[in-house]
Design an enzyme around this catalytic site. Structure first.
Site, PDB file in Angstrom:
ATOM      1  CB  CYS A   1      -9.281   2.591  -2.802  1.00  0.00           C
ATOM      2  SG  CYS A   1      -9.035   3.093  -1.095  1.00  0.00           S
TER       3      CYS A   1
ATOM      4  CG  ASP B   1      -2.274   0.654   0.987  1.00  0.00           C
ATOM      5  OD1 ASP B   1      -2.283   1.888   1.129  1.00  0.00           O
ATOM      6  OD2 ASP B   1      -3.277  -0.004   0.666  1.00  0.00           O
ATOM      7  CG  ASP B   2       0.343   5.973   1.215  1.00  0.00           C
ATOM      8  OD1 ASP B   2       1.307   6.341   0.539  1.00  0.00           O
ATOM      9  OD2 ASP B   2      -0.523   6.755   1.661  1.00  0.00           O
TER      10      ASP B   2
ATOM     11  CD1 TRP C   1      -7.589   5.991  -8.525  1.00  0.00           C
ATOM     12  CD2 TRP C   1      -6.636   5.358 -10.444  1.00  0.00           C
ATOM     13  NE1 TRP C   1      -7.573   7.084  -9.360  1.00  0.00           N
ATOM     14  CE2 TRP C   1      -6.993   6.715 -10.551  1.00  0.00           C
ATOM     15  CE3 TRP C   1      -6.032   4.739 -11.531  1.00  0.00           C
ATOM     16  CZ2 TRP C   1      -6.780   7.469 -11.708  1.00  0.00           C
ATOM     17  CZ3 TRP C   1      -5.820   5.491 -12.679  1.00  0.00           C
ATOM     18  CH2 TRP C   1      -6.181   6.839 -12.765  1.00  0.00           C
ATOM     19  CG  ASP C   2      -6.686   5.617  -1.620  1.00  0.00           C
ATOM     20  OD1 ASP C   2      -7.872   5.960  -1.560  1.00  0.00           O
ATOM     21  OD2 ASP C   2      -5.999   5.334  -0.616  1.00  0.00           O
ATOM     22  CG  MET C   3     -10.037  10.296  -5.684  1.00  0.00           C
ATOM     23  SD  MET C   3     -10.808  11.505  -4.616  1.00  0.00           S
ATOM     24  CE  MET C   3     -11.157  12.769  -5.759  1.00  0.00           C
TER      25      MET C   3
ATOM     26  CG  ASP D   1      -9.854   3.246   5.108  1.00  0.00           C
ATOM     27  OD1 ASP D   1      -9.506   2.352   4.323  1.00  0.00           O
ATOM     28  OD2 ASP D   1      -9.569   4.444   4.938  1.00  0.00           O
TER      29      ASP D   1
HETATM   30  C1  DGJ Z   1      -7.021   5.289   2.295  1.00  0.00           C
HETATM   31  C2  DGJ Z   1      -7.401   3.864   1.996  1.00  0.00           C
HETATM   32  O1  DGJ Z   1      -8.768   3.664   2.215  1.00  0.00           O
HETATM   33  C3  DGJ Z   1      -6.553   2.929   2.845  1.00  0.00           C
HETATM   34  O2  DGJ Z   1      -6.922   1.598   2.618  1.00  0.00           O
HETATM   35  C4  DGJ Z   1      -5.093   3.159   2.551  1.00  0.00           C
HETATM   36  O3  DGJ Z   1      -4.813   2.774   1.235  1.00  0.00           O
HETATM   37  C5  DGJ Z   1      -4.727   4.613   2.778  1.00  0.00           C
HETATM   38  N1  DGJ Z   1      -5.604   5.495   2.057  1.00  0.00           N
HETATM   39  C6  DGJ Z   1      -3.304   4.871   2.364  1.00  0.00           C
HETATM   40  O4  DGJ Z   1      -2.953   6.189   2.480  1.00  0.00           O
END
Ligand code: DGJ
Length: 696
Positions: free
Chosen positions: A494, A336-337, A447-449, A516
């Site tokens: 995501c 992840d991040d 792909w987060d946001m 989350d």
């Molecule tokens: C928000 C996501 O919902 C989490 O699962 C994780 O990927 C964090 N961002 C990472 O910054």
């Protein structure tokens, strides 16, 4: 399924169990005629009333498929535009109809101005879902400016008030169901944040007294991830109307000469009961909505590093986790991040999509190779639409974030939203992601946001109010291009959990991160809300160390809940005891045996965790030969612990074998569905999984 042209201006859309009937009257107005059970088609007709009085006009009370603002129509409108000379009314005539394959199109044009619009309806081989959208065309040279460009209008059949189900969620509490009765006035479900968001869902579910099995349910879900609005109104005669589509809040769309635009689609239907609604939509999405690469593929069990290591990732740390994950049966390891730029916390690095050399001195491939050697695929987290002011990207291109020169930008999580309507920004993001996927053996992207829009200046656009739509389209286009170039890479949507998990996102992304909040108890509510109109196999569900907000719930309990979607693991495995690791292994092995039933089967919501204190969700294969039931309860009160578990969706003439009370049994479908098995649900965090197999 068929489309009937009754040759009197009336068209019948016949699905497996319903009729949706529309038409055109002698004055050229589009008209809504019927939505519900099938009737004798000879009886369908268009009624015309006279004006009630000078304040309540026939035109205003008409039931339409698409209301265009103008004349004496004051109800909520689907289309509203300003023509080049300043006229702000549309006054339409009927041009013609066309049936091509399973699509009906009715075309209208303005009587004077160069605007044409199509109302399109597509039917499918099975089930009762229909898809509709509107295409507007500028047949002239001068621009037409739209203020409303919704996707559809619906009219419900009964004059008695309807109840509307939606979700009223938040980060960490997505998809919490609500029900509101619409007696008079209006009800609005919407997003104004730039993405579909955590609060309301872009759909309507209307009923009078329906439950899981009985009662008519009318529903429609918008395939769009930007600002949306669902507005239902009930008029003086008791008629309930709904418009659904792109939100008119801070919205504009300029349609240049010779251009056309098709609105996001709405998938809609009428069923008996909420259960049938969810099952139909689930099957429909798997067959017709999800991207084709993975729609019919089993999703792998994944491990995600976020909760274990947050930003503190390294080759050694991730490899240790990967070894434990592989041993318990995980198939996809996702970092992840934290792997890129100066990303040591959430204050810096977004935008700099190159590997952090301190954490990965030999590049990403060393870890990827370790993961592959352990027999797993490798996946990676990105947040492409964002930039931290503390990043090389922002230092080089401060103008790339949405902004007004005169306003200070509001940072959320220390980040700003990139102006995705700019071609240079689109190019940068596409290239950087394409390169990552070309250079490395990556099989999955998360792909987060993580923040809504603000200071939405977009000086590159002639009509900056188009930015919400253009941003959403740019995201979809980049995802589609990446999928075209890398067809073996799955992409997950995501947005701080489930903030972008609508059917628009799921037309492009293969799956979604649900929330989350991975607490076993909260997840029962969150996942129920997700299951209403979103497909089960897209619902990523991890077992993590958030082991119950009030009291720890057992690992088995957490697996029971997470196995009801696409299973993942996200805890810090380095802290797990030998016994814990064995429990994970055992559950993952069981999930692999039953996951086809969960990911592709029909869901029967038999007991509701919130209303019944016990959760029972049962999944059944299409041929009814296999089924799995998940039973879970946070804890029961003294008088609430003995109940017969009755099943659903089985074949009453088949016999099923299963294990319960520590013994093997064989019983008929009819017995299991009508009598059930007496059960003593007791103690905290009770959980059971019952697998039923047909005995031939
Ligand atoms: C928000 C996501 O919902 C989490 O699962 C994780 O990927 C964090 N961002 C990472 O910054």
């Amino acid at each position: 399924m068929k489309i009937l042209d009754l040759k009197n201006g009336i068209f019948v859309l016949e699905t497996e169990n319903t009729h949706y009937v529309l038409g055109v009257d002698k004055n050229g107005y589009n008209r809504h005629i019927h939505w519900g059970k099938k009737c004798d088609v000879k009886d369908y007709r268009i009624f015309n009333w006279g004006d009630e009085n000078s304040n309540h006009t026939t035109l205003d009370e008409m039931k339409q498929e698409c209301t265009a603002f103008g004349q004496t129509m004051y109800r909520e409108c689907v289309l509203k535009a300003t023509f080049p000379d300043g006229c702000r009314e549309i006054n339409s005539k009927f041009i013609g109809s066309k049936i091509e394959g399973s699509t009906l199109t009715l075309t209208f044009s303005d009587k004077l101005y160069s605007l044409e619009y199509d109302l399109s309806y597509t039917l499918y081989d099975k089930g009762d879902i229909i898809t509709r959208s509107i295409t507007v065309r500028n047949t002239g040279n001068e621009p037409i400016n739209f203020e409303h460009l919704y996707s559809a209008e619906f009219t419900l059949p009964s004059i008695k008030p309807y109840k509307f189900r939606n979700t009223n969620g938040a980060w960490g509490g997505e998809f919490v169901e609500t029900e509101s009765c619409l007696d008079g006035g209006s009800l609005v479900f919407e997003s104004r944040k730039g993405i579909s968001g955590h609060n309301n869902s872009p759909y309507f579910i209307a009923h009078q007294d329906a439950d899981e099995k009985c009662g008519k349910v009318y529903f429609g879900s918008l395939a769009y991830s930007g600002n949306f609005k669902v507005k239902a109104t009930r008029d003086l005669y008791g008629i309930t109307r709904i418009i659904i589509g792109m939100n008119d809040f801070d919205f504009g769309y300029t349609l240049g000469g010779g251009e056309e635009f098709t609105t996001p689609a709405v998938h809609f239907g009428m069923t008996e009961g909420f259960g049938e609604m969810s099952r139909q939509m689930n099957r429909f999405c798997v067959d017709n909505v999800l991207p084709k690469q993975f729609n019919d593929k089993i999703l792998p069990v994944l491990y995600n590093s976020w909760e274990a290591t947050e930003f503190n990732v390294s080759v050694e740390g991730q490899t240790k986790l990967a070894e434990l994950a592989a041993d318990m049966g995980v198939e996809l390891f996702v970092m992840d991040d934290g792997w890129f730029g100066a990303r040591n916390n959430d204050r810096a690095g977004l935008g700099d999509w190159y590997v952090n050399k301190e954490k990965f001195p030999n590049g990403l491939d060393e870890l990827i190779q370790n993961v592959n050697n352990l027999g797993m695929d490798f996946g990676l987290w990105v947040e492409p639409e964002m930039v931290n002011p503390d990043s090389d990207l922002f230092r080089a291109h401060p103008e790339w974030a949405y902004h007004y020169d005169t306003r200070e930008a509001c940072e959320l999580r220390h980040q700003l939203v990139l102006n995705m309507t700019r071609s240079d920004v689109q190019e940068y993001i596409l290239n950087v992601l394409d390169k990552l996927l070309t250079d490395h053996n990556i099989k999955y992207i998360k792909w987060d946001m993580n923040r809504p829009f603000s200071e939405t200046g977009a000086e590159n656009l002639d009509n900056p109010k188009m930015l919400y739509y253009l941003h959403t389209k740019a995201v979809y286009d980049i995802v589609d291009t990446l999928k075209e170039r890398h067809p073996d890479v799955a992409i997950e949507s995501c947005s701080s959990g489930g903030g972008r998990s609508d059917l628009g996102a799921l037309t492009h992304y293969d799956q979604a991160w649900t929330s989350d909040n991975t607490d076993g108890i909260d997840r029962m509510t969150i996942q129920k809300g997700y299951s209403l109109l979103r497909p089960t196999k897209t619902m990523r569900a991890w077992v993590t160390d958030i082991a119950g907000i009030n009291k720890p719930c057992s690992l088995d309990f957490r697996f029971n809940i997470a196995m009801q979607g696409a299973l993942g693991v996200g805890g810090n495995l380095l802290n797990y005891s030998k016994e814990d690791l064995e429990i994970c292994k055992k559950n993952i092995a069981l999930y692999k045996e039953i996951r086809d039933i969960v990911q592709f089967g029909d869901l029967y919501r038999i007991l509701d965790a919130d209303k019944d204190e016990v959760l029972m969700n049962q999944y059944v294969t299409a041929d009814k030969s296999r089924s799995v039931a998940f039973i879970a309860a946070r804890g029961t009160r003294f008088y609430k612990k003995r109940l017969p578990l009755t099943f659903d969706g089985l074949d009453e003439n088949k016999r099923y074998s299963f294990e319960f009370w520590g013994e093997k049994h064989t019983m008929s479908g009819s017995y299991l569905m009508n009598v059930g098995i007496p059960t003593h649900i007791h103690g905290a965090y009770y959980n059971k999984i019952i697998v039923l197999e047909e005995v031939k």
